[in-house]
Design an enzyme around this catalytic site. Structure first.
Site, short mmCIF file in Angstrom:
data_model
loop_
_atom_site.label_atom_id
_atom_site.label_comp_id
_atom_site.label_asym_id
_atom_site.label_seq_id
_atom_site.Cartn_x
_atom_site.Cartn_y
_atom_site.Cartn_z
CG HIS A 79 -1.05 0.66 5.86
ND1 HIS A 79 -1.39 1.99 5.81
CD2 HIS A 79 -1.68 0.08 4.82
CE1 HIS A 79 -2.21 2.21 4.80
NE2 HIS A 79 -2.41 1.05 4.18
CG HIS A 111 -6.68 -3.12 5.25
ND1 HIS A 111 -7.19 -1.90 4.88
CD2 HIS A 111 -7.25 -3.39 6.47
CE1 HIS A 111 -8.02 -1.46 5.82
NE2 HIS A 111 -8.07 -2.34 6.80
CG ASN A 148 -10.41 -0.09 3.28
OD1 ASN A 148 -9.34 -0.56 2.88
ND2 ASN A 148 -10.47 0.75 4.28
CG HIS A 149 -9.18 3.94 2.09
ND1 HIS A 149 -10.08 4.68 2.83
CD2 HIS A 149 -8.36 3.34 2.98
CE1 HIS A 149 -9.80 4.54 4.13
NE2 HIS A 149 -8.76 3.73 4.24
CG HIS A 178 -7.20 -4.19 0.98
ND1 HIS A 178 -5.94 -3.66 0.80
CD2 HIS A 178 -7.89 -3.26 1.66
CE1 HIS A 178 -5.90 -2.45 1.33
NE2 HIS A 178 -7.08 -2.19 1.88
CD GLU A 188 -7.00 0.81 0.43
OE1 GLU A 188 -8.17 0.89 0.08
OE2 GLU A 188 -6.65 0.63 1.60
CG ASN A 189 -4.08 3.51 1.75
OD1 ASN A 189 -3.68 2.34 1.82
ND2 ASN A 189 -5.23 3.87 2.25
CG ASP A 249 -1.68 -1.29 1.43
OD1 ASP A 249 -1.12 -2.35 1.09
OD2 ASP A 249 -2.78 -1.24 1.98
FE FE2 Z 1 -7.08 -0.52 3.18
#
Ligand code: FE2
Length: 274
Positions: free
Chosen positions: A180, A178, A67-68, A153, A39-40, A8
């Protein structure tokens, strides 16, 4: 095949680590396939079209989400013209975009990349196990794909281990994202699938999961939000895994952690260093 998965990417410092290090890795390690979880990548929340292009230009063959995925509203639209961008396959059926993509690798082979999202300590979604199975059965290893990578994720290591064993022998790599935080359980499972519970983030580790630590700490201490989460901006560690597959079977032979730059102790795949 030589595969690099990059965990990520969080905010600008994560993107800088990718543009600083990834082109050299592609060259030095003769990578065939690079997958980046993005996604981040836009200020910690979601992805924009220009950042998608930036990651592709740095060497990413596929970019996965989580999710983001839709935090930047433009993603709902540009995903349909971004063939390398993949959102979780078990999102609601009418979500825009795709949950998997057959990607042509740098050596002209076919790689199926699947993104799925967990259900333990996560927002509701469809069953990730049956969704991943459907994709793999529609495009089986060896017959239709030279490699298959699943980015799962999720929050819970238990659910991610479950996905690893569920896919063992049928895909090349199941990589968790996810949380991190990189885990130390990278291994080739008994059936030949490479696995790690979490690849870790590509971001500043002087932080709480990539965010400046004051606001999250304040929320832990008081239970009261007092500001926004902002990505930490110190030097990032590029964190991920390197996987070598057997061209005859598409299954994994070796997996090793990759950590370059920033605060974490460095790690590189010894089997590719000549
Ligand atoms: Fe995430």
């Amino acid at each position: 095949m030589r595969i690099l998965f990059v965990g990520d990417v969080v905010g600008r410092t994560g993107r800088t680590a990718v543009s600083d290090h990834l082109p050299g890795m592609v060259k030095d390690w003769s990578l065939d396939l690079v997958i980046v979880n993005g996604e981040n990548s836009a200020g910690g929340f979601g992805i924009t079209e220009s950042i998608y292009q930036e990651l592709v230009d740095a060497g990413a063959d596929a970019i996965t989400l989580g999710n983001h995925a839709w935090n930047q509203k433009e993603a709902l639209v540009f995903i349909d013209r971004a063939p390398r961008l993949i959102r979780p396959v078990n999102f609601p059926r009418h979500s825009p975009g795709r949950g998997s993509a057959l990607i042509e690798t740098k050596n002209g082979k076919r790689a199926l990349v699947i993104n799925a999202i967990g259900r333990v300590f996560m927002e509701p979604s469809n069953d990730p196990f049956s969704a991943v199975e459907r994709e793999v059965e529609a495009c089986p290893l060896r017959e239709a794909a030279d490699a298959i990578v699943v980015d799962f994720h999720g929050e819970a290591t238990s659910e991610k281990q479950g996905m690893g064993f569920f896919c063992d022998g049928r895909v090349s790599l199941v990589v968790g994202t996810h949380t991190h935080v990189p885990t130390a359980d990278h291994q080739v499972l008994p059936g030949g699938t490479a696995y790690i519970s979490d690849a870790g983030m590509t971001g500043d580790y002087d932080s709480v999961i990539g965010m400046q630590k004051e606001e999250p700490l304040q929320r832990f201490l008081t239970g009261i939000p007092s500001g926004r989460f902002e990505p930490a901006s110190g030097p990032a560690t590029l964190s991920g895994v390197a996987v070598e597959t057997d061209d005859a079977t598409g299954l994994a032979v070796k997996i090793a952690p990759v950590r370059v730059g920033g605060r974490l102790a460095p790690a590189a795949p010894a089997f590719w260093l000549s």
